[in-house]
Write a protein that holds these residues in place. Structure first.
Motif, short mmCIF file in Angstrom:
data_model
loop_
_atom_site.label_atom_id
_atom_site.label_comp_id
_atom_site.label_asym_id
_atom_site.label_seq_id
_atom_site.Cartn_x
_atom_site.Cartn_y
_atom_site.Cartn_z
N ASN A 63 0.82 -1.20 0.01
CA ASN A 63 -0.11 -0.08 -0.13
C ASN A 63 0.81 1.08 -0.07
N TRP A 64 0.35 2.25 -0.83
CA TRP A 64 1.35 3.44 -0.95
C TRP A 64 1.11 4.16 0.28
N VAL A 65 2.52 4.97 0.53
CA VAL A 65 2.67 5.94 1.67
C VAL A 65 2.89 7.04 1.14
N LEU A 66 2.44 8.40 1.03
CA LEU A 66 3.07 9.75 0.75
C LEU A 66 3.64 10.27 1.75
N GLY A 77 5.84 -3.64 4.90
CA GLY A 77 5.04 -4.06 3.55
C GLY A 77 4.44 -2.79 2.89
N LEU A 78 5.00 -1.73 3.22
CA LEU A 78 4.43 -0.36 2.86
C LEU A 78 5.41 0.08 1.53
N ARG A 79 4.77 0.73 0.66
CA ARG A 79 5.62 1.31 -0.53
C ARG A 79 5.46 2.81 -0.31
N THR A 80 6.58 3.46 -0.37
CA THR A 80 6.85 4.72 -0.01
C THR A 80 6.86 5.68 -1.30
N LEU A 133 1.16 12.02 -7.00
CA LEU A 133 0.43 10.89 -6.98
C LEU A 133 -0.11 10.40 -8.35
N ASP A 134 -0.59 11.29 -9.35
CA ASP A 134 -1.21 11.25 -10.66
C ASP A 134 0.16 10.60 -11.51
N ALA A 135 1.30 11.25 -11.10
CA ALA A 135 2.41 10.79 -12.07
C ALA A 135 2.54 9.33 -11.99
N PHE A 136 2.42 8.79 -10.66
CA PHE A 136 2.76 7.39 -10.46
C PHE A 136 1.43 6.63 -10.65
N ASP A 137 0.49 6.95 -11.14
CA ASP A 137 -0.72 6.49 -11.18
C ASP A 137 -1.27 5.94 -9.81
N VAL A 138 -1.31 6.62 -8.78
CA VAL A 138 -1.73 6.26 -7.28
C VAL A 138 -3.05 6.80 -7.24
N PRO A 139 -3.98 5.83 -7.01
CA PRO A 139 -5.27 6.10 -6.92
C PRO A 139 -5.51 6.80 -5.40
N TYR A 140 -5.01 6.26 -4.37
CA TYR A 140 -4.99 6.63 -2.87
C TYR A 140 -3.95 6.11 -2.16
N ALA A 141 -3.57 6.85 -1.19
CA ALA A 141 -2.32 6.72 -0.61
C ALA A 141 -2.69 6.84 1.16
#
Length: 274
Positions: free
Chosen positions: A26-29, A52-55, A88-96
Motif C-alpha cells: 500500500n502506498w504512503v506519501l 510491507g508499505l511502499r513509499t 500521485l497522478d504521475a505514479f498512477d496512485v489512486p489513493y495513499a
C-alpha cells in the motif's frame, strides 16, 4: 530494500522523488517540512518497507532544484497541495496513506480536507490542524512559540539564517549535514518563501482549512519548542473521522529523525486500520 530515485515532471516543474518498498505494498506519501527535505524520513522509510508499505518521498517545491520558482506567490498552499496531487497522478496512485511533518503537516491537512477520496488516512507529525493552530494563538504560549516566523518573512532574512554556518537553525536542533542542501543557489530563499507566501497578509484566509473526515493520527512530542500542547489537543475538534492522538515524551520537534521507530509504528498502525 533500496529506494529508487526518479525525476518526475508535474506541470512546469521537475521534482526529485524517492520510491521504494514492496511492489504490491500500500502506498504512503511522506511530506517533509522546513528546513530539512525528504532526508528527514531516512530512518522511517526502511521500517515502513519492512511493514510491507511502499513509499513516495519527494523534495517539495523549492527543495527540488527543478522546481524552484522565484516568485513568492508561487509557494502558496494551493500550489503546494497541487504538487502533491500531481506526484500521485504521475505514479498512477489512486489513493495513499498521507504523512506530513512540520510544514509538510500543514500541506497534509489541506490535502486531507480537499481530497479525502485520495487518502486512506492521515498521520500528521508535530503539526496540528491549521484551525487548531489558529485557536492556540489566542491563548497560552503558542504566539510566543511562533514568533520566529516574523523573522523568517522579513526581507534579507537569509543573511541572518546563514550567519555562522546556519547557527540559528543548528541551535534549534538541525544538523549541519541536513542544512547542506540549503546552500544551493536560491534554495534558502525558496524555503523561506513558504512562510512569506502563506504567513503574511490575510493569513487566516490563506491558511483556512476545513475539518478532515478521513481516519487521522496526530503524533506530537512534548519537548517541541515550536508547536505546543494547545494546538495538539485542540486538533480533535477538527477531525470528524476516527482519531488517535499519540504523545511522545522527551522528544523534540524532529520526530522523524529522533523517534523514527515510534513514528514508523504509528504509520504502520494507521495503514493497518485501513
Amino acid at each position: 530494500m533500496k529506494t529508487e530515485h526518479r525525476a518526475v515532471t508535474v506541470g512546469d516543474y521537475t521534482f526529485d522523488v524517492e520510491v521504494g518498498g514492496p511492489e504490491r505494498g500500500n502506498w504512503v506519501l511522506l511530506l517533509h517540512g522546513f528546513p530539512v527535505g525528504g532526508s528527514c524520513y531516512r530512518d522511517v522509510v526502511p521500517r515502513l518497507h519492512e511493514s510491507g508499505l511502499r513509499t513516495i518521498v519527494f523534495e517539495q517545491r523549492g527543495y527540488s532544484a527543478g522546481a524552484r520558482p522565484t516568485a513568492v506567490e508561487d509557494y502558496s498552499i494551493d500550489n503546494l497541495v497541487a504538487d502533491a496531487i500531481g506526484i500521485l497522478d504521475a505514479f498512477d496512485v489512486p489513493y495513499a496513506l498521507l504523512v506530513g511533518h512540520d510544514w509538510g503537516g500543514l500541506v497534509a491537512w489541506h490535502l486531507a480536507a480537499r481530497y479525502p477520496d485520495r487518502f486512506t488516512g492521515l498521520v500528521a507529525v508535530s503539526t496540528g490542524h491549521p484551525s487548531a493552530g489558529r485557536d492556540a494563538l489566542t491563548s497560552g504560549d503558542q504566539r510566543q512559540r511562533s514568533s520566529y516566523i516574523k523573522t523568517f518573512v522579513q526581507p534579507g532574512a537569509e543573511d541572518n539564517i546563514v550567519a555562522d554556518n546556519f547557527a540559528a537553525l543548528r541551535r534549534f536542533g538541525v544538523t549541519a549535514e541536513e542544512l547542506e542542501p540549503l546552500k544551493a543557489p536560491g534554495a534558502l530563499t525558496a524555503a523561506l518563501n513558504w512562510y512569506r507566501a502563506n504567513f503574511t497578509g490575510d493569513v487566516k484566509t490563506k491558511m483556512s482549512c476545513r475539518p478532515v473526515e478521513i481516519p487521522t493520527t496526530l503524533v506530537w512530542s512534548d519537548n517541541d519548542p515550536a508547536l505546543g500542547r494547545e494546538q495538539a489537543l485542540a486538533t480533535s475538534r477538527y477531525v470528524y473521522g476516527e482519531y488517535r492522538f499519540c504523545e511522545l515524551p522527551g522528544v523534540d520537534h524532529w520526530i522523524p529523525q529522533h523517534a523514527a521507530p515510534a513514528l514508523a509504528s504509528e504509520i504502520a498502525l494507521r495503514s493497518a486500520v485501513f
